[in-house]
Design an enzyme around this catalytic site. Structure first.
Site, PDB file in Angstrom:
ATOM      1  N   ASN A  37       0.816  -1.217   0.000  1.00 22.56           N
ATOM      2  CA  ASN A  37       0.000   0.000   0.000  1.00 22.56           C
ATOM      3  C   ASN A  37       0.853   1.270   0.000  1.00 22.56           C
ATOM      4  OD1 ASN A  37      -2.250   1.525  -0.007  1.00 22.56           O
ATOM      5  ND2 ASN A  37      -2.923   1.028   2.061  1.00 22.56           N
ATOM      6  N   HIS A 122     -13.755  -5.084  11.216  1.00 22.78           N
ATOM      7  CA  HIS A 122     -13.557  -3.728  11.763  1.00 22.78           C
ATOM      8  C   HIS A 122     -14.899  -3.071  12.052  1.00 22.78           C
ATOM      9  CE1 HIS A 122      -9.284  -3.039   9.914  1.00 22.78           C
ATOM     10  NE2 HIS A 122      -9.427  -4.236  10.428  1.00 22.78           N
ATOM     11  N   ARG A 147     -12.828  -5.608  15.781  1.00 23.47           N
ATOM     12  CA  ARG A 147     -11.839  -4.588  16.112  1.00 23.47           C
ATOM     13  C   ARG A 147     -12.565  -3.254  16.235  1.00 23.47           C
ATOM     14  NH1 ARG A 147      -7.169  -1.836  12.411  1.00 23.47           N
ATOM     15  NH2 ARG A 147      -8.947  -0.472  11.909  1.00 23.47           N
ATOM     16  N   TYR A 159      -6.734   7.531  12.794  1.00 21.10           N
ATOM     17  CA  TYR A 159      -6.584   6.246  12.129  1.00 21.10           C
ATOM     18  C   TYR A 159      -7.814   5.369  12.362  1.00 21.10           C
ATOM     19  CZ  TYR A 159      -5.840   1.462  11.438  1.00 21.10           C
ATOM     20  OH  TYR A 159      -6.048   0.195  11.032  1.00 21.10           O
ATOM     21  N   ASP A 210      -6.429  -1.526  17.642  1.00 23.12           N
ATOM     22  CA  ASP A 210      -5.162  -1.282  16.950  1.00 23.12           C
ATOM     23  C   ASP A 210      -4.631   0.096  17.344  1.00 23.12           C
ATOM     24  OD1 ASP A 210      -4.166  -1.776  13.447  1.00 23.12           O
ATOM     25  OD2 ASP A 210      -3.037  -1.156  15.221  1.00 23.12           O
ATOM     26  N   GLU A 236      -3.050  -4.162  19.521  1.00 20.22           N
ATOM     27  CA  GLU A 236      -2.162  -4.356  18.370  1.00 20.22           C
ATOM     28  C   GLU A 236      -1.240  -3.171  18.141  1.00 20.22           C
ATOM     29  OE1 GLU A 236      -4.399  -4.863  14.807  1.00 20.22           O
ATOM     30  OE2 GLU A 236      -2.669  -4.509  13.524  1.00 20.22           O
ATOM     31  N   ARG A 283       1.442 -11.036  13.544  1.00 15.37           N
ATOM     32  CA  ARG A 283       0.515 -10.547  12.517  1.00 15.37           C
ATOM     33  C   ARG A 283       1.086 -10.626  11.089  1.00 15.37           C
ATOM     34  NH1 ARG A 283      -3.980  -8.786  11.979  1.00 15.37           N
ATOM     35  NH2 ARG A 283      -3.784  -6.550  11.618  1.00 15.37           N
ATOM     36  N   HIS A 312      -2.567 -10.346   9.246  1.00 16.39           N
ATOM     37  CA  HIS A 312      -3.113  -9.081   8.756  1.00 16.39           C
ATOM     38  C   HIS A 312      -4.028  -9.388   7.572  1.00 16.39           C
ATOM     39  CE1 HIS A 312      -1.940  -4.979   6.776  1.00 16.39           C
ATOM     40  NE2 HIS A 312      -3.040  -4.859   7.464  1.00 16.39           N
ATOM     41  N   ASP A 316      -6.219  -3.514   1.802  1.00 19.75           N
ATOM     42  CA  ASP A 316      -5.109  -3.283   0.867  1.00 19.75           C
ATOM     43  C   ASP A 316      -4.274  -4.536   0.642  1.00 19.75           C
ATOM     44  OD1 ASP A 316      -4.684  -1.752   3.605  1.00 19.75           O
ATOM     45  OD2 ASP A 316      -2.743  -2.618   3.106  1.00 19.75           O
ATOM     46  N   GLU A 339      -7.707 -11.663  10.271  1.00 23.66           N
ATOM     47  CA  GLU A 339      -8.373 -10.365  10.037  1.00 23.66           C
ATOM     48  C   GLU A 339      -9.116 -10.407   8.715  1.00 23.66           C
ATOM     49  OE1 GLU A 339      -5.747  -7.037   9.909  1.00 23.66           O
ATOM     50  OE2 GLU A 339      -7.365  -5.573   9.781  1.00 23.66           O
ATOM     51  N   TRP A 402       2.385   7.080  11.936  1.00 25.08           N
ATOM     52  CA  TRP A 402       0.980   7.070  11.482  1.00 25.08           C
ATOM     53  C   TRP A 402       0.378   5.711  11.791  1.00 25.08           C
ATOM     54  CZ3 TRP A 402      -1.632   3.954   7.899  1.00 25.08           C
ATOM     55  CH2 TRP A 402      -2.989   4.320   7.762  1.00 25.08           C
TER      56      TRP A 402
END
Ligand code: CS2
Ligand code: MG
Length: 402
Positions: A37, A122, A147, A159, A210, A236, A283, A312, A316, A339, A402
């Site tokens: 990504n 999510h 999550r 985020y 996360d 996470e 992950r 993960h 993306d 996930e 980030w």
């Protein structure tokens, strides 16, 4: 059997994906995900300029030898770009091998170790109320693990929170957009968020969160401790994990389970974390950690230290990675959770797949190979457009994680 052709397909059905397609002289082909990504074109060049020319003429069954050739032969070992390109090759070769054997990939890995694969999705919202609504919606879809990410009072954009009820897509601009971050505001709010979620949904729903690399070790220790009453499934990416030792301090202070590794690309990024049992879930994924060949090594090493997998699975990572991961999850003895950030219908049309979701769990399907394909004609209708991940600045302007 011989590799006679290989090509990279870049398509952007809502977001950019990089796919490698390897074709053999027997007409069997395999596909692998090579999406990184915000750095997609670097992987395209690594594949087209270096790996593909060296693949032509090789026996696709020699997965291990090809892996070693591209890993040791690179000289400049490891790193996200090279290991993502290697992962695309590896995944396509496993796809070919399983198709040639006329069996689903998980059978080739050793058969299934479970009936079905637990997944988490999510739920996010701009504020507490909309986040609780999102958790309720995910629970109603059957997910047993969710999550939870929420807007932080006093921070404009953070985020994990989607814009106006769309699927969350962080790579949201040609060049990095800038988000503002306040650790203090975040730390003061998150315990209250999970108190409310637990109050609303009770003790049995698995809750994950996360942190996305943003705390210092002592801040992560504080958050882990304050979240203990809410029994998270995991916290996470508590801190940026280049310094694996940092987790020693977090571990001393909290029993909240820790997960890390989506940005790792080799066993060397997580060896100390695993052997010192500083984490509970690793992950790392097929697409960014050198493919199935290397992820198996990481998982087997983790099994020696009671660390479970938690691959993960964000949007993306293409449906090809999701499909291959589900075969891996079906087999891997020390499975933790998978996930699943749902792809859009448009994306699923470009990547038809055999995996199925049912009541909070996945099964990979019985199609030979990893069960995912790419519709090249449809893919060609979605041209690539550069999209970068945001950067984060503290309120004083300091460039942060980030
Ligand atoms: C996130 C990812 O799913 C997760 O755990 O950390 O969505 C991550 O933000 C993206 O994969 C970055 O491209
Ligand atoms: Mg993450």
């Amino acid at each position: 059997m011989k590799i006679v052709a290989a090509k990279v397909i870049v398509t952007s059905p809502g977001r950019n994906f990089v796919t490698l397609k390897i074709t053999t002289d027997k007409g069997i082909y395999g596909v692998g995900d090579g999406t990184l990504n915000g750095r997609e074109k670097a992987v395209v060049s690594y594949l087209e300029d270096y790996l593909i020319p060296a693949l032509i003429g090789r026996d696709p069954h020699q997965i291990e030898d090809i892996w070693q050739f591209f890993y040791r032969g690179a000289y400049w070992r490891r790193g996200p770009v090279g290991m993502t390109a290697l992962a695309a090759v590896d995944t396509a070769l496993w796809d070919i091998k399983a198709k040639a054997a006329n069996m689903p990939l998980y059978q080739l890995l050793g058969g299934r170790s479970r009936e079905r694969i637990m997944t988490y999705t999510h739920a996010n919202g701009r504020d507490l109320e909309s986040t609780l609504e999102a958790v309720a919606k995910a629970k109603a879809k059957g997910y047993k693990a969710i999550r939870v990410q929420c807007g932080i009072p006093g921070i404009e954009k953070t985020y994990g929170v989607a814009k106006d009820n769309k699927n969350y897509e962080p790579a949201d601009s040609d060049l990095p957009s800038v988000e503002t971050w306040s650790t203090e505001k975040y730390l003061n709010f998150i315990p209250e968020l999970f108190a409310e979620v637990r109050k609303a949904f009770g003790p049995d729903l698995h809750l994950l969160h996360d942190v996305h690399h943003r705390l210092t070790p002592i801040e992560a220790a504080r958050l882990g401790k304050e979240l203990e009453p809410y029994h998270l499934f995991w916290m996470e990416d508590a801190v940026a994990a280049e310094n694996q030792d940092a987790f020693k301090l977090i571990r001393q202070h909290t029993t909240t389970p820790l997960a890390v590794g989506e940005v790792f690309n080799s066993i060397h990024d997580c060896r100390e974390l695993i052997q010192n049992q500083l984490i509970d879930y690793i992950r790392s994924t097929i697409v960014h950690a050198g493919g199935i060949t290397h992820l198996r090594r990481i998982a087997d090493f983790a099994a020696l230290f009671n660390v479970r997998t938690g691959c993960h699975g964000a949007t993306d990572l293409s449906p090809i990675c999701m499909g291959a991961a589900l075969h891996f999850d079906y087999w891997v003895p020390n499975f933790g959770i998978q996930e699943h950030m749902a792809h859009s219908e448009q994306m699923d049309e470009v990547f038809p797949h055999a995996y199925r979701f049912d009541d909070g769990y996945f099964t990979p399907g019985e199609a030979p190979g990893h069960g995912v394909d790419i519709d090249e004609k449809l893919a060609a209708q979605y041209p690539y457009k550069r999209a970068c991940l945001p950067v984060n600045r503290l309120e004083d302007g300091t460039l942060w994680h980030w």
